[in-house]
Design a protein around this motif. Structure first.
Motif, short mmCIF file in Angstrom:
data_model
loop_
_atom_site.label_atom_id
_atom_site.label_comp_id
_atom_site.label_asym_id
_atom_site.label_seq_id
_atom_site.Cartn_x
_atom_site.Cartn_y
_atom_site.Cartn_z
N TYR A 45 0.82 -1.21 0.00
CA TYR A 45 0.00 0.00 0.00
C TYR A 45 0.86 1.26 0.00
O TYR A 45 0.62 2.20 -0.77
CB TYR A 45 -0.95 0.02 1.20
CG TYR A 45 -1.65 1.33 1.35
CD1 TYR A 45 -2.60 1.73 0.43
CD2 TYR A 45 -1.32 2.21 2.38
CE1 TYR A 45 -3.23 2.96 0.53
CE2 TYR A 45 -1.94 3.43 2.49
CZ TYR A 45 -2.90 3.80 1.57
OH TYR A 45 -3.51 5.03 1.67
N ILE A 46 1.87 1.30 0.85
CA ILE A 46 2.72 2.49 0.94
C ILE A 46 3.45 2.74 -0.38
O ILE A 46 3.54 3.88 -0.84
CB ILE A 46 3.72 2.37 2.12
CG1 ILE A 46 2.98 2.47 3.45
CG2 ILE A 46 4.80 3.44 2.03
CD1 ILE A 46 3.82 2.15 4.67
N GLY A 49 0.22 3.05 -3.25
CA GLY A 49 -0.94 3.91 -3.01
C GLY A 49 -2.25 3.22 -3.32
O GLY A 49 -3.32 3.82 -3.22
N ARG A 69 0.51 8.68 3.05
CA ARG A 69 1.47 7.58 3.08
C ARG A 69 2.81 7.99 3.70
O ARG A 69 3.45 7.19 4.39
CB ARG A 69 1.69 7.01 1.67
CG ARG A 69 0.45 6.25 1.20
CD ARG A 69 0.63 5.65 -0.17
NE ARG A 69 0.70 6.71 -1.16
CZ ARG A 69 1.37 6.64 -2.30
NH1 ARG A 69 2.04 5.56 -2.60
NH2 ARG A 69 1.37 7.64 -3.14
#
Length: 87
Positions: A45-46, A49, A69
């Motif tokens: 995810y980081i 995104g 983030r």
């Protein structure tokens, strides 16, 4: 009635603010409960995104999307340094 040429300010607190640390904890636990590897998913995810790396279980996806983030990386790095994990 007061001076009508001045603007009055009104702030509504619609949600209780939750810390980045609490959000990461909730997301980590939700990912673990669903059988995912939370570290891999949070890193995904980081880096990308893409919120689909995070489960919607326990509202984890919508919670993590409320945080930038870079704030997630900052919190993770602060905890890592605080715990001096390299020693």
């Amino acid at each position: 009635m007061g001076n009508i040429s001045n603007t009055q300010y009104f702030k509504v607190n619609s949600e209780t603010e939750i810390s980045v640390k609490e959000i990461l904890d909730t997301v980590y636990n939700a990912m673990t409960e669903k059988g995912y590897n939370p570290v891999n998913q949070i890193v995904g995810y980081i880096m990308s995104g893409d919120p689909t790396y995070i489960t919607s279980h326990k509202n984890a996806r919508s919670m993590i999307m409320k945080v930038e983030r870079d704030e997630l990386v900052e919190e993770l790095l602060k905890e890592y340094i605080k715990n001096r994990a390299w020693q």
